[in-house]
Design an enzyme around this catalytic site. Structure first.
Site, mmCIF file in Angstrom:
data_model
loop_
_atom_site.group_PDB
_atom_site.id
_atom_site.type_symbol
_atom_site.label_atom_id
_atom_site.label_comp_id
_atom_site.label_asym_id
_atom_site.label_seq_id
_atom_site.Cartn_x
_atom_site.Cartn_y
_atom_site.Cartn_z
ATOM 1 N N ARG A 10 -62.882 -79.148 -18.505
ATOM 2 C CA ARG A 10 -63.926 -80.176 -18.597
ATOM 3 C C ARG A 10 -64.775 -80.232 -17.336
ATOM 4 O O ARG A 10 -65.980 -80.481 -17.402
ATOM 5 C CB ARG A 10 -63.285 -81.537 -18.867
ATOM 6 C CG ARG A 10 -62.753 -81.687 -20.292
ATOM 7 C CD ARG A 10 -61.938 -82.945 -20.452
ATOM 8 N NE ARG A 10 -61.493 -83.152 -21.828
ATOM 9 C CZ ARG A 10 -60.500 -83.961 -22.172
ATOM 10 N NH1 ARG A 10 -59.848 -84.637 -21.235
ATOM 11 N NH2 ARG A 10 -60.147 -84.092 -23.440
ATOM 12 N N HIS A 58 -59.269 -81.136 -26.733
ATOM 13 C CA HIS A 58 -58.200 -82.148 -26.787
ATOM 14 C C HIS A 58 -56.875 -81.495 -26.432
ATOM 15 O O HIS A 58 -56.632 -80.334 -26.763
ATOM 16 C CB HIS A 58 -58.097 -82.751 -28.190
ATOM 17 C CG HIS A 58 -56.790 -83.457 -28.450
ATOM 18 N ND1 HIS A 58 -56.568 -84.773 -28.078
ATOM 19 C CD2 HIS A 58 -55.620 -83.021 -29.019
ATOM 20 C CE1 HIS A 58 -55.337 -85.117 -28.415
ATOM 21 N NE2 HIS A 58 -54.735 -84.075 -28.983
#
EC number: 2.7.4.6
Length: 232
Positions: free
Chosen positions: A185, A198
């Site tokens: 991320r 996720h």
């Protein structure tokens, strides 16, 4: 008479006082009065004896060592680092649309984890709601469901020693702006609502989510040839 001044713990006698016998005699009693309090409270001096400095430094050093050694790892993370676990990793629709699938998979492969399940899948609304059921009370829940069902996702099951905690570190903070450089991320996303991937947050959730997203016969049990070089 102003015949004496004190600097630190040493008396300084003025030249006028030295030239007068009377001044020298009258100055002697006041010397005792001024010097005694300084001698009694020598610990207030700007420069303390070396022995006290070393003693205080040693005590602080021992205290910091004690504090450091007791806060290195959290107990549940230490335990997980010794066990083979399973975790569910999902590349979200934005990651698929941006062509990041290969980049994300390679990070887990390079780390040394074993891929046991992989599929491209268009998530139905019911499955998305079940997966994120803990967030149902959040105001952003409807928007989250629309996001996850907006396009295909890549479902993955990974296995390895301490894989749950390690995968979370590889992924980075939920808000990409707070994620460290080098994380997925931190390198590939800029907004919480489009944070690419996720990962399960506990070993129990890893098992639950794999069972939720993969059906019978969709997982593969195998042994990589490099496993002896990864696990003792």
């Amino acid at each position: 008479m102003g015949c004496l001044s004190v600097v630190g713990a040493s008396p300084c006698v003025s030249s006028s006082a030295l030239s007068s016998p009377t001044s020298r005699l009258s100055c002697a009693p006041s010397c005792k009065l001024i010097l005694n309090p300084i001698k009694k409270n020598h610990h207030l001096a700007a420069f303390q004896p070396a022995v006290h400095l070393f003693a205080s430094n040693q005590s602080r050093s021992h205290a910091s060592k004690r504090n450091h050694t007791t806060r290195i790892f959290l107990p549940h993370l230490v335990a997980s680092m010794e066990e083979v676990e399973e975790t569910y990793i999902m590349i979200k629709p934005d990651g698929v649309q941006r062509g990041l699938v290969g980049e994300i998979i390679s990070r887990f492969e390079k780390k040394g984890f074993k891929l046991t399940g992989l599929k491209l899948f268009h998530c139905p609304k019911e499955l998305a709601e079940e997966h994120y059921k803990d967030l149902q009370s959040k105001p952003f829940f409807p928007k989250l469901i629309d996001y996850i069902t907006s396009g295909p996702v890549v479902c993955m099951a990974w296995e390895g020693v301490g894989v749950v905690a390690s995968a979370r570190k590889l992924i980075g903070a939920t808000n990409p702006l707070n994620a460290e450089p080098g994380t997925i991320r931190g390198d590939l996303a800029v907004q919480t609502g489009r944070n690419v991937v996720h990962g399960s947050d506990s070993p129990d959730n890893g098992k639950r989510e794999i069972a939720l997203w993969f059906g019978e016969g969709e997982l593969c049990s195998w042994t990589p040839v490099q496993e002896p070089w990864l696990i003792e």
